[in-house]
Design an enzyme around this catalytic site. Structure first.
Site, PDB file in Angstrom:
ATOM      1  N   CYS A 119       0.621  -1.297   0.166  1.00 48.37           N
ATOM      2  CA  CYS A 119      -0.026  -0.193  -0.180  1.00 48.37           C
ATOM      3  C   CYS A 119       0.549   0.989  -0.472  1.00 48.37           C
ATOM      4  O   CYS A 119       0.469   2.673  -0.297  1.00 48.37           O
ATOM      5  CB  CYS A 119      -0.949   0.135   1.296  1.00 48.37           C
ATOM      6  N   HIS A 258      -3.401   7.184   1.614  1.00 49.92           N
ATOM      7  CA  HIS A 258      -3.834   5.121   0.987  1.00 49.92           C
ATOM      8  C   HIS A 258      -4.945   5.641   2.158  1.00 49.92           C
ATOM      9  O   HIS A 258      -5.480   5.994   3.217  1.00 49.92           O
ATOM     10  CB  HIS A 258      -3.203   5.298   1.783  1.00 49.92           C
ATOM     11  N   ASN A 288     -10.645  -0.319  -1.435  1.00 50.91           N
ATOM     12  CA  ASN A 288      -8.422   0.262  -0.553  1.00 50.91           C
ATOM     13  C   ASN A 288      -8.007  -0.912  -2.388  1.00 50.91           C
ATOM     14  O   ASN A 288      -8.178  -2.258  -2.133  1.00 50.91           O
ATOM     15  CB  ASN A 288      -8.595  -0.343   0.254  1.00 50.91           C
TER      16      ASN A 288
END
Length: 331
Positions: A119, A258, A288
């Protein structure tokens, strides 16, 4: 544009692009599959829907249209681009890397490499790309894409409700103003958290051996521990980056974190006192998609509402590895 040897170069974000697969998966579908109450997913994650790739789509099929959009927006000729960086955890194949294929399909003649930073991958790619622009005076196409729907365990709530497929891209271009670009960079890692989020099988530690062997989907054994580490890592790295840039939170015009979970974002924003900053994100609509969430948020924001607010930007991310960091960027 010709640069004198040793010249200090600014870096500007000249083009943005994104791609979302056609299939949109609403929470109701997942809640029905997992026997969860209606509204359960949104209440705990902030996510209402996400996109899944079609069976015949590979990671490169998501990345290429995002790159095309960024190049088109910047009006960039292929010869302008000196490097393509692709942040992904789900390449077309373990070998070769996917970035050269993406570069070829985009008509680029440049260096190209994958970055496996989970991520936090886009954050690392952004920093490396900016350094390359300053060193060479050539543009860099920084991309992030993930196809996580095929790495989700269908019966495992923690990953099923969160993860999605998407791609985003940003073209970095040299600028005559040396103040533009990264003002402070903080990148951190801690291998002690190596097992917090993982796909067990497929590497040299535990190779894929046969169909049905298991271990090919994402696992997050302790979601609460991940939550706590993500908040702490993003907060502390952002504080360090702000200090390094000589800025306070009220001076940040735009925050681009993020997009992991809305509760994480709310906690980080509160602790950093970023209430005056515009927070970019598409978590509710797109879920996500790991490294892709930051460039996806940038591109969607510009496509829908036009140019970003002038002033310093703050990027923050946390991911498996564990990896985290923050970047203050003068826009």
């Amino acid at each position: 544009m010709t640069w004198a040897e040793g010249a200090v170069r600014g870096v500007t974000m000249a083009g943005f692009g994104h791609y979302l697969p056609a299939r949109r998966v609403m929470n109701a579908e997942i809640e029905a599959d997992l026997a969860l109450p209606a509204g359960w997913i949104e209440a705990r994650t902030g996510i209402r829907s996400r996109h899944y790739a079609a069976p015949d789509q590979a990671l490169s099929d998501l990345a290429v249209p995002a790159g095309e959009m960024a190049l088109r927006m910047a009006g960039a000729a292929p010869a302008e681009v000196g490097l393509l960086l692709l942040a992904t955890s789900t390449p077309d194949h373990l070998l070769p890397p996917t970035a050269p294929l993406v570069a070829q399909r985009l008509g680029l003649d440049c260096g190209a490499v994958d970055l496996a930073g989970a991520c936090a991958g886009f954050l690392h790619a952004l920093v490396l790309g900016a350094g390359h622009v300053r060193m060479t005076g050539r543009s860099v196409l920084v991309m992030a894409a993930n196809l996580l729907s095929r790495r989700i365990e269908p019966t495992e709530i923690a990953s099923r409700v969160l993860f999605a497929d998407a791609a985003g891209a940003v073209l970095l271009r040299p600028a005559s103003d040396p103040s533009l670009g990264p003002k402070a960079v903080v990148l951190r890692s801690d291998g002690a958290g190596y097992d917090m989020i993982r796909i067990d099988r497929g590497g040299s530690r535990l190779p894929f051996t046969a169909p049905g062997a298991g271990g090919l989907t994402m696992r997050m054994p302790d979601g609460r521990a991940v939550f706590a580490r993500a908040v702490e890592g993003m907060v502390l790295s952002a504080q360090e980056a702000l200090s390094g840039a000589g800025l306070g939170a009220p001076e940040i015009a735009t925050w681009v974190p993020h997009q992991a979970n809305q509760r994480i974002l709310d906690k980080v924003r509160q602790r950093l006192d970023l209430q005056d900053a515009e927070c970019l994100g598409t978590l509710a609509r797109h879920g996500n998609s790991s490294a892709a969430t930051i460039p996806l948020a940038l591109s969607c924001r510009i496509a829908e509402r036009g140019p970003l607010r002038p002033g310093p930007m703050l990027f923050s991310a946390f991911g498996a590895g564990t990896l985290w960091g923050s970047v203050v960027w003068q826009h």
